[in-house]
Each structure stands twice: as structure tokens, then as C-alpha cells.
Design an enzyme around this catalytic site. Structure first.
Site, PDB file in Angstrom:
ATOM      1  N   GLY A   1      76.426  38.047  18.654  1.00  0.00           N
ATOM      2  CA  GLY A   1      77.771  37.791  18.568  1.00  0.00           C
ATOM      3  C   GLY A   1      78.291  38.935  18.919  1.00  0.00           C
ATOM      4  N   SER A   2      79.169  38.968  19.589  1.00  0.00           N
ATOM      5  CA  SER A   2      79.998  40.037  19.880  1.00  0.00           C
ATOM      6  C   SER A   2      79.944  41.781  19.466  1.00  0.00           C
ATOM      7  CB  SER A   2      81.463  40.428  20.152  1.00  0.00           C
ATOM      8  OG  SER A   2      81.863  38.968  20.732  1.00  0.00           O
ATOM      9  N   ALA A   3      79.316  41.691  17.659  1.00  0.00           N
ATOM     10  CA  ALA A   3      79.175  43.052  17.567  1.00  0.00           C
ATOM     11  C   ALA A   3      77.608  43.293  18.398  1.00  0.00           C
ATOM     12  CB  ALA A   3      78.378  43.087  15.900  1.00  0.00           C
ATOM     13  N   PHE A   4      77.353  42.616  19.508  1.00  0.00           N
ATOM     14  CA  PHE A   4      75.983  43.605  20.142  1.00  0.00           C
ATOM     15  C   PHE A   4      76.585  44.133  21.513  1.00  0.00           C
ATOM     16  CE2 PHE A   4      73.359  42.687  23.459  1.00  0.00           C
ATOM     17  CZ  PHE A   4      71.675  43.348  23.173  1.00  0.00           C
ATOM     18  N   LYS A   5      77.867  43.861  21.505  1.00  0.00           N
ATOM     19  CA  LYS A   5      78.881  44.565  23.038  1.00  0.00           C
ATOM     20  C   LYS A   5      78.950  46.290  22.991  1.00  0.00           C
ATOM     21  CE  LYS A   5      81.582  40.431  23.160  1.00  0.00           C
ATOM     22  NZ  LYS A   5      82.981  40.015  23.288  1.00  0.00           N
TER      23      LYS A   5
END
Length: 674
Positions: A417-421
Site C-alpha cells: 500500500g501507500s507505505a511503499f510511496k
């Protein structure tokens, strides 16, 4: 003429006598044949060459050799030299002859060798009404081993090794051998007329059946005053103490056994030992394991089984009544080695308790050294139950639990999810595709590129103006990252992912599933490229690799190589020069703002200066699907950079604050352990 005939007759007689002597069997020839059979352990052909009338005694050869696993057998003899000054006895006058004998062998307990004598005795055999001389071995049991000449038994003793223990970084026990309690009964102490009630009370407190008690009491060896064991438990509790004081036949004694002090909190990491199953026995070396052994299952107990188990000691002795035993061979016991982990028992426990039964996973590392401080999977199971009696009821409960407590989540991969951004940000900044000060004009909550049909990218909130990198990270703007990934292009983005080690094996002691860029390793469609940029699509990572990836923000752009064993070299780099110092500061500033001004507010603990990124991974098949499951992520570190925690909680779609629910948990952990 007459004289000539006499001379010829004498010569013929001498020649005939010489031929007869040559035809006679020599004792050394027969002994050589016997020894050849012996070296081959061909006992069936050896026995007829002996004068022993008791084949049962001779058969001990094979029984003993098989029991002690004789191999590399070497048997040899010497022909004695004539004694100077003594007249050599003619062959036809010999009745017996003795030969020095040497025997050496390898056994399950090590080498055995001895020197002795073997005697050949002359026998007369009648073959087709003619007497012929033969030589037989004057056999006795001392030829098996000299110590058996006067009788006795060969005994094999096994000395069990002490299993190595597993400790955390501060030598706190994670899997230890310590005092435990064996509960049972003394049959003679049952009160007449109250036996059923007393058995029922014992059965209840031990969580066993009355039938199990009766079966134990009726064993053939049981005497009224004997202690009859029923169940072993690692701990004494108030219910057991009360039963011991109120139920007369209920007794206990102490022994030692495997104990897992952290219980559920480290079960998936440590695993457990249990009696070896028939199926497992078929997979292992039968020279090492038997059906009565314990063996490691799951976790580090299984991974380090060879190191932890040690090697059994063994003694082969001859036992004779009234005499001291005689050692034939001895293999010293080798106790198992301890395993010392980088895990911090307090961090492990704190993270597990913070998950509070939620289905989820978490990892914690020291970004400077690479030491793994926690590997947590929740919910979990009690490993002690496997050692001390797992009831069918409890097993079924675990099997049927929809949260699957038997699943090890920290070794698996998930959509980040957005923790990858922040990773996408790093790739974009280093490639030059992302200008951190450039603002993108984005209108509405959804966006799609021409040709995408019904598919569109959705963001959680609208912006008040152009969106730059910091704003996109703080508000977790999917559309911003999708557009930047398309600008970067599949080749640049894919190469950047590979530089982060995504798609290759993860270098870690404990087997962790490899991350994936996509099912085939490529980003061959614009939709997949866009989705991957914000941690959706087909990209998957483990919680530990995600935590490791964030270490570059604290290590001058280098990604640390994670370790699990204290003996491993610390501070080694896995991936180098991923991000410049300037770009590190840009992302770090944004990650701090995520906590102070954005979606990570639940971790804004006073005095710690936590920086992080939240994330929500949608597990639905299409953008229009309603009520799909969602996993919430939080990856962050305090201002001092002492630890990175990566945590994911499943099914947060019903939580009012979404990934903020996870942020609050991690914030509480940092508060507790700091």
C-alpha cells in the site's frame, strides 16, 4: 640290476610320501579361508568351519555385530615363526596349532580393536570311506570379544545430549530447558468410596479424561505405592496447588523440559519441539533419530535443529554378574549449541501485545547495525502446548479460527500500500523524473488516462492547489504517484525497484518469502505501472524487507543488510548509494510531516519525533467493488533513528481511522520501549 630297482622303488616311495604331504590340508590354509569369511561377516559359512556344537552361541556374532553396527571390519592372523633351537613338528604329527589374531572394526560408538589367539584343531573326517584330515576353529565366545570368553552380555547405552537453548540479545530465554512439573497419582491414597470424585477432580485440573487416568493406573508395572505420571506441565498455577492440597492421591515431582517463556509472542519465530511423528521419521536420518526422540518443528527450533540437538553419546560394554563392566567403545555425548539472537525480548513482547489479537504482522530492526529486534505474527498459538499435551479441542479451535493463528505472517509477503510511496519517491528523485518542488494540478478524487476504459486511480482527499512531493506523501495522494510513475516510464521504475532488491531473494537467516514486482517481474501495462507506484498492483513485500528499505533514509542512502544472529557481522550494507543526502532530507522531512500533519498522527508521541508513512492496501478486485478487505500499514522510526518498526494490521476497513489505527499501535510501542 637288483640294486637299481631298489633305488627306483625308494625314489617312488619318497615321491609318493611327498605328494601325500602336499595334499594334506594345512591349518593356516583353513584359517585363511575362515578369516576371509569373517571379514565379509559371512557367518553362515564360518560356522561349519568351527568345532562348536552350540550354534545359538555362534549366532551371537551376527546379533552383536548388527546391534553395534559393525563396519570396516579387518581380521588378520600371523603364522608363527619357528622357535630357534626347537625341532619343528611335522604336519602329520600336529594335533592343534595356535595363531596370533588381530581384529579391528568401527561401531556406532567408535572403534574397537583387540589382539588374541585363535586355535586350529585337527579332525579326521571320513569321505567315501576314506579318512581325511581337516582343521577346524576351536571356537569360543571370546573370539567375538575377549571379554566374553567367560560369558557375559554386550550392553549398548545411549546418553542423550542436552538440547541447545535459544536466547535473545540480552541472554533472556526464548527456548530454554528448565524445571517443569510432572503431575500424577499414588493409587494407594485414593479414599474408599470417593475414588470417582477424586479422579474427576484430577481429570478436570489436568484437562484429561478419567479414561486416561484409569489406563495409566492399570499399566502392568503399577504398584499401590508407585507414582503414576499423568501429565507434564511447564508451570504451577493456583488451581493445581489447590488440587494438590485437597485431593490426597494427586501428587507431583519436578523434572526438566523445554519451555517457551514468551509463549504466543514468539511462537512463529521460535517454533517448538515435539515427539517425532512416523511421517517425520521417514524424512530424517534413522542413524540419528528414533521413534522416541523429540525434534524441532517450525521456526528456529526446526531451522537450527542440527545445531540445537547435539549428538548422542554411546557406550558399548560387556556386563558380567558380580564384575565391573568393561568398556569396549565409547562415543562422548555432544550437547547442542546455543543460538543467540539479535531479537530484543521486550520489543518482541511489546509489539505482540500492541496487536492485541488483531491479525497482523510486524518487524523491528536497528537501522545502523541491521540487527532484527522483533519478528511478530498475530494472532498466535502457545508452543508449550505441543510439548506438554495439545488437546484435540484446542487444536480444532486453532484450525477453525478465521484469523488463522497458525499462519506465520512475518515470513510472507503482502501488498505494501501507500507505505511503499517513499520508495517510489526515492526512485523518482534519483532518476530525475520527480522534481520535489513541482506541483501537479490534480482535480477531483479520481483520475484516469485516456484509453484506460472504466479503470481510474482514486485518492483519499482533494487538494487545495498543485500537489508537490511532500504534500503527496503527507496526504498519501495516489494520483500524484501514478502520474509520476507514468512520467518515469516502466523501464526506469522497474530498474529502480530492482536496485532496492525487489524481485530478488531476501538475504536473511530465517527464510523470508522473496518480494515481487509483479507476477512475471515486469510492468507491461500503464495501469499496472500506475498501481505499483502507490503499493498496489501486483507488488508484494514482507514487513521485514519494508522496514529494511526505510533504513536508507538513516544510513546516507545505503540499505542495511538485516541479521538475526548475534554472531553475524553488524552494519553491513545490502544495497548502496540508493539516494543522495539532499534527497534523503527531502523525504525525511516529508515523513516527519506525515506524523505531525497527516495520516500518521496517531504516532505523534511527544519527545520522540517519529517520522513514518502510513498505508492502506486494498484487497478488492476492482475499483468499483464495495466492502473489500483492507490492510493497514505503518512504517516509522523515532528521531534518534534507533529503530524502524514496520507493522501491518489486516481488515482495517471497519476501523474509523483506517491506517491511523496502526499508527497509534506503533506509537504506543515506541512510548513503551523508549
Amino acid at each position: 640290476m637288483k640294486r637299481l630297482l631298489l633305488i627306483i622303488l625308494a625314489c617312488l616311495t619318497a615321491m609318493l610320501t611327498a605328494c601325500q604331504e602336499e595334499e594334506q590340508v594345512k591349518p593356516e590354509d583353513r584359517l585363511k579361508e575362515y578369516v576371509d569369511y569373517w571379514n565379509k561377516q559371512d557367518f553362515e559359512n564360518m560356522y561349519p568351519m568351527t568345532n562348536d556344537a552350540n550354534k545359538e552361541n555362534f549366532d551371537r556374532y551376527k546379533i552383536i555385530y548388527d546391534d553395534i553396527k559393525v563396519n570396516d571390519l579387518t581380521v588378520d592372523f600371523q603364522i608363527p615363526e619357528p622357535v630357534e633351537g626347537e625341532e619343528e613338528v611335522k604336519l602329520e604329527d600336529l594335533e592343534q596349532k595356535t595363531f596370533p589374531l588381530q581384529v579391528s572394526m568401527e561401531t556406532m560408538a567408535g572403534p574397537i580393536s583387540f589382539e588374541t589367539e585363535i586355535e586350529m584343531v585337527k579332525t579326521i573326517e571320513v569321505v567315501e570311506e576314506e579318512e581325511k584330515i581337516n582343521w577346524l576353529v576351536n571356537w569360543h565366545q571370546g573370539l567375538i570379544f575377549p571379554e566374553l570368553k567367560d560369558g557375559g552380555l554386550v550392553n549398548i547405552s545411549t546418553i542423550e545430549p542436552e538440547r541447545g537453548q535459544i536466547f535473545d540479545r540480552n541472554q533472556e530465554g526464548l527456548a530454554v530447558t528448565e524445571g517443569i512439573y510432572e503431575f500424577g497419582i499414588e493409587p494407594q491414597l485414593f479414599t474408599e468410596g470417593q475414588e470417582p470424585e477424586q479422579k474427576e477432580a484430577i481429570a478436570k485440573v489436568l484437562d484429561i479424561s478419567i479414561e486416561e487416568i484409569d489406563k495409566a493406573m492399570n499399566a502392568s508395572w503399577v504398584q499401590p505405592d508407585y507414582f503414576v505420571p499423568l501429565k507434564v506441565l511447564p508451570n504451577m498455577n493456583a488451581n493445581l496447588e489447590e488440587a494438590l492440597s485437597s485431593v490426597a492421591p494427586f501428587k507431583f515431582q519436578t523434572t526438566t523440559g523445554r519451555v517457551y517463556p514468551l509463549g504466543e509472542a514468539a511462537a512463529h519465530l521460535i517454533g517448538y519441539v515435539a515427539p517425532i511423528t512416523a511421517e517425520k521419521l521417514e524424512e530424517v536420518d534413522r542413524d540419528i533419530y528414533s521413534e522416541n526422540d523429540m525434534i524441532g518443528y517450525r521456526g528456529l527450533e526446526e531451522l537450527f535443529e542440527e545445531k540445537l540437538r547435539g549428538e548422542k553419546g554411546m557406550q558399548i560394554t560387556v556386563e558380567q554378574e558380580g564384575k565391573d563392566s568393561v568398556m569396549l567403545a565409547e562415543k562422548e555425548v555432544k550437547n547442542g549449541e546455543n543460538v543467540n539472537l539479535t531479537i530484543d525480548i521486550n520489543v518482541q513482547k511489546s509489539i505482540f501485545q500492541s496487536l492485541d489479537g488483531d491479525a497482523g504482522v510486524a518487524s523491528a530492526i536497528d537501522p545502523a547495525t541491521g540487527e532484527t529486534l522483533a519478528l511478530v505474527s498475530s494472532p498466535s498459538f502457545d508452543p508449550n502446548a505441543f510439548v506438554y499435551g495439545l488437546s484435540g479441542e484446542l487444536w480444532n479451535e486453532w484450525q477453525e479460527d478465521p484469523k488463522n493463528p497458525l499462519l506465520n505472517r512475518f515470513s510472507a509477503t503482502f501488498a505494501p500500500g501507500s507505505a511503499f510511496k517513499p520508495i517510489t519517491s526515492a526512485i523518482g528523485l534519483e532518476s530525475g523524473a520527480i522534481d520535489p518542488n513541482e506541483g501537479l494540478t490534480i482535480n477531483g478524487l479520481t483520475w484516469q488516462k485516456d484509453g484506460w476504459g472504466n479503470y481510474s486511480v482514486r485518492r483519499v482527499s482533494e487538494s487545495n492547489g498543485p500537489v508537490d512531493l511532500k504534500d503527496a506523501l503527507v496526504r498519501s495522494d495516489n494520483i500524484y504517484f501514478a502520474q509520476q510513475a507514468l512520467k518515469m516510464g516502466a523501464e526506469t521504475f522497474t530498474n529502480g525497484l530492482k536496485q532496492f532488491g525487489i524481485g530478488e531473494d531476501f538475504p536473511f537467516t530465517y527464510p523470508i518469502e522473496a518480494s515481487t514486482i509483479s507476477s512475471d517481474g515486469s510492468l507491461d501495462s500503464e495501469v499496472l505501472l500506475a498501481d505499483t507506484s502507490y503499493g498496489q498492483g501486483e507488488i508484494e513485500m514482507s514487513a521485514l524487507q519494508l522496514a529494511t528499505s526505510y533504513s536508507l533514509f538513516l544510513n546516507k542512502g545505503n540499505m542495511i543488510n538485516p541479521i538475526l544472529l548475534m554472531e553475524d557481522e553488524k552494519g553491513q550494507t545490502w544495497k548502496e548509494d540508493l539516494l543522495s543526502e539532499e534527497n534523503i532530507n527531502i523525504i525525511r522531512d516529508a515523513l516527519r510531516a506525515v506524523v505531525t500533519d497527516g495520516t500518521g498522527g496517531g504516532a505523534n508521541v511527544s519527545g520522540l519525533g517519529i517520522a513514518a508513512k502510513t498505508g492502506t492496501a486494498e484487497l478488492k478486485q476492482t475499483i468499483d467493488e464495495e466492502g473489500g478487505a483492507e490492510n493497514g500499514w505503518f512504517v516509522g522510526y523515532p528521531e534518534d533513528g534507533s529503530m524502524i518498526i514496520s507493522m501491518m494490521v489486516e481488515n482495517i476497513e471497519d476501523k474509523s481511522n483506517g491506517s491511523g489505527y496502526v499508527a497509534e499501535k506503533v506509537g504506543n510501542v515506541f512510548s513503551e520501549i523508549k
